[in-house]
Write a protein that holds these residues in place. Sequence first.
Motif, PDB file in Angstrom:
ATOM      1  N   ASP A 129      23.869  31.181  33.276  1.00 11.75           N
ATOM      2  CA  ASP A 129      23.502  30.356  32.131  1.00 11.75           C
ATOM      3  C   ASP A 129      23.145  31.294  30.988  1.00 11.75           C
ATOM      4  O   ASP A 129      22.304  32.163  31.107  1.00 11.75           O
ATOM      5  CB  ASP A 129      22.304  29.472  32.475  1.00 11.75           C
ATOM      6  N   THR A 188      14.872  33.084  44.472  1.00 10.51           N
ATOM      7  CA  THR A 188      15.279  31.811  43.888  1.00 10.51           C
ATOM      8  C   THR A 188      16.549  31.292  44.562  1.00 10.51           C
ATOM      9  O   THR A 188      16.658  30.103  44.881  1.00 10.51           O
ATOM     10  CB  THR A 188      15.549  31.984  42.374  1.00 10.51           C
ATOM     11  N   GLY A 197      20.703  28.666  36.319  1.00  7.06           N
ATOM     12  CA  GLY A 197      19.429  28.301  35.713  1.00  7.06           C
ATOM     13  C   GLY A 197      18.288  28.584  36.669  1.00  7.06           C
ATOM     14  O   GLY A 197      18.512  29.000  37.809  1.00  7.06           O
ATOM     15  N   GLN A 215       5.895  33.316  47.445  1.00  7.94           N
ATOM     16  CA  GLN A 215       6.878  32.751  46.508  1.00  7.94           C
ATOM     17  C   GLN A 215       7.848  31.822  47.243  1.00  7.94           C
ATOM     18  O   GLN A 215       8.180  30.739  46.755  1.00  7.94           O
ATOM     19  CB  GLN A 215       7.640  33.889  45.827  1.00  7.94           C
TER      20      GLN A 215
HETATM   21  P1  GDP Z   1      14.075  38.424  43.340  1.00  2.84           P
HETATM   22  O1  GDP Z   1      13.137  39.505  42.934  1.00  2.84           O
HETATM   23  O2  GDP Z   1      15.442  38.961  43.508  1.00  2.84           O
HETATM   24  O3  GDP Z   1      13.615  37.639  44.510  1.00  2.84           O
HETATM   25  O4  GDP Z   1      14.202  37.462  42.073  1.00  2.84           O
HETATM   26  P2  GDP Z   1      13.567  36.053  41.783  1.00  2.84           P
HETATM   27  O5  GDP Z   1      14.198  35.018  42.600  1.00  2.84           O
HETATM   28  O6  GDP Z   1      12.094  36.142  41.812  1.00  2.84           O
HETATM   29  O7  GDP Z   1      14.092  35.849  40.286  1.00  2.84           O
HETATM   30  C1  GDP Z   1      13.776  36.719  39.209  1.00  2.84           C
HETATM   31  C2  GDP Z   1      13.761  35.923  37.921  1.00  2.84           C
HETATM   32  O8  GDP Z   1      15.076  35.457  37.631  1.00  2.84           O
HETATM   33  C3  GDP Z   1      12.897  34.682  38.007  1.00  2.84           C
HETATM   34  O9  GDP Z   1      12.215  34.554  36.777  1.00  2.84           O
HETATM   35  C4  GDP Z   1      13.879  33.554  38.195  1.00  2.84           C
HETATM   36  O10 GDP Z   1      13.417  32.342  37.670  1.00  2.84           O
HETATM   37  C5  GDP Z   1      15.077  34.054  37.423  1.00  2.84           C
HETATM   38  N1  GDP Z   1      16.357  33.495  37.912  1.00  2.84           N
HETATM   39  C6  GDP Z   1      16.875  33.504  39.153  1.00  2.84           C
HETATM   40  N2  GDP Z   1      18.095  32.915  39.183  1.00  2.84           N
HETATM   41  C7  GDP Z   1      18.362  32.522  37.918  1.00  2.84           C
HETATM   42  C8  GDP Z   1      19.469  31.863  37.277  1.00  2.84           C
HETATM   43  O11 GDP Z   1      20.500  31.508  37.881  1.00  2.84           O
HETATM   44  N3  GDP Z   1      19.341  31.623  35.929  1.00  2.84           N
HETATM   45  C9  GDP Z   1      18.250  32.007  35.224  1.00  2.84           C
HETATM   46  N4  GDP Z   1      18.219  31.742  33.920  1.00  2.84           N
HETATM   47  N5  GDP Z   1      17.216  32.642  35.787  1.00  2.84           N
HETATM   48  C10 GDP Z   1      17.248  32.892  37.105  1.00  2.84           C
END
Ligand code: GDP
Length: 440
Positions: free
Chosen positions: A248, A115, A273, A146
Amino acid sequence: IMLGNLGKNLTKTMKKLAGMAIIDEEVVKEVIKDIQRALIQSDVNIKLVLNLSKTIEDRSLNEEPPKGVTPKEHVVRIVYEELVNLLGSSAQEVEIDKRPYKILFMGLQGSGKTTSIGKLTKYLQKKGFNPAIVSTDTWRPAAYEQLLQLTEPMNVPVYGDHENKDALDLARTGLKAAKKNDVIIVDTAGRHKEESDLLAEMESLSTIVDPDEVIMVIDGTIGQQAGEQALAFNNATKIGSIIITKLDGSAKGGGALSAVAEIGAPIKFIGTGERVEDFEAFDPDRFISRLLGMGDIRTLLERAEEIAEEEGDMGSVDAMLSGKFTLKDMYSQFEMMNKMGPMQQVMNMIPGAGGKLPKNASQVTEEKLSKYKILMDSMTDQELEHPEVIKQSRVKRIARGSGMKNEDVKELLKYYNVTKKAMKGFGKRKMGGPLGQMMK
Ligand code: GDP
């Protein structure tokens, strides 16, 4: 809400403080108790909380408020300053100073790494850069999909191949394919069978990518543990900056931020978020202002500042008069001038200065101001501090990032140069009148 209840509790404390009739030792101690409670609930390290309390108490009881500042305003200011210090005090930005600028992303699975890559990509695009992404996560095949999905609306190249299980090969191929882009963001795996395998892969990747910056993504909901994670990372990589996600609504975000700041690792961005827009460059000053619900409190502080300026320690004006006048200074001058009244009118109060002003300076309308602001938002920190580096290619980039024309950027720069010259000019003059008095 940001950081769970931390903001709410701190705002309540500040309002309570503002409502006090007198400020004495008892009141200061009560305020400190409230702050302690709020910070500890947010998982800020107890030692940090105690240090902060002691500093606030010492300063509040022993420091003489500047002339004209009430003891109450003085305490508000001290609390504010010490909270900013807790977060590392100064903002740190990503400085894209070569082409291509290579950023290697690391982070445990679930931290919000994917993200955050999407968010940073969008952020850089807004600044006029032209980023590409290289996916090397062979452990989680869906990672590439993704990324594709996330960045689809941004229209950026994403290089990867979910059939290829060789991360190093993916990195080499991706870098080659993306070499025309000015920023290359390399995603890495967040998980492996063994942790040691993951670390080994990071090391080899690092050798191949030869990154200009390594960014680690840390989940803010883990609280002060974030400090240890950042420390381990900072020891293992050379150019380590940090993104803290999920601030958040997280009750523990204050703990994460302060713990990472304490070990001296630069926090460059925060995630606030799930949407791509929920991302901001981290600025402790602004962050604390918002957390404290600074609207009302800022008014208090500004009064204190104005008076401090009259007392003669007005950094920005000093800088301006010595000829060191940056775009950042110009913007704060605009805001100050707006408060004092139309610029021409202000200048007319200075004997001999009125005529020196660029012809259209008095017409810096609100509309122009907001246009300049948008342009400056698309500039990097380096450009704001050293406008002389802005040449043709940067002009184009800034125009692209802000959705304006090259001419608009040039107009801003021209205005800046003329103003700078004028400022230098009457800096040498002895000034009378209200403004001169103020600048003494
Ligand atoms: P990765 O496995 O490290 O690549 O993580 P992802 O990017 O897939 O994120 C994991 C989860 O955390 C997802 O459901 C995202 O939507 C959520 N997420 C990531 N950043 C934020 C944030 O700043 N705020 C919130 N509330 N959720 C987040």
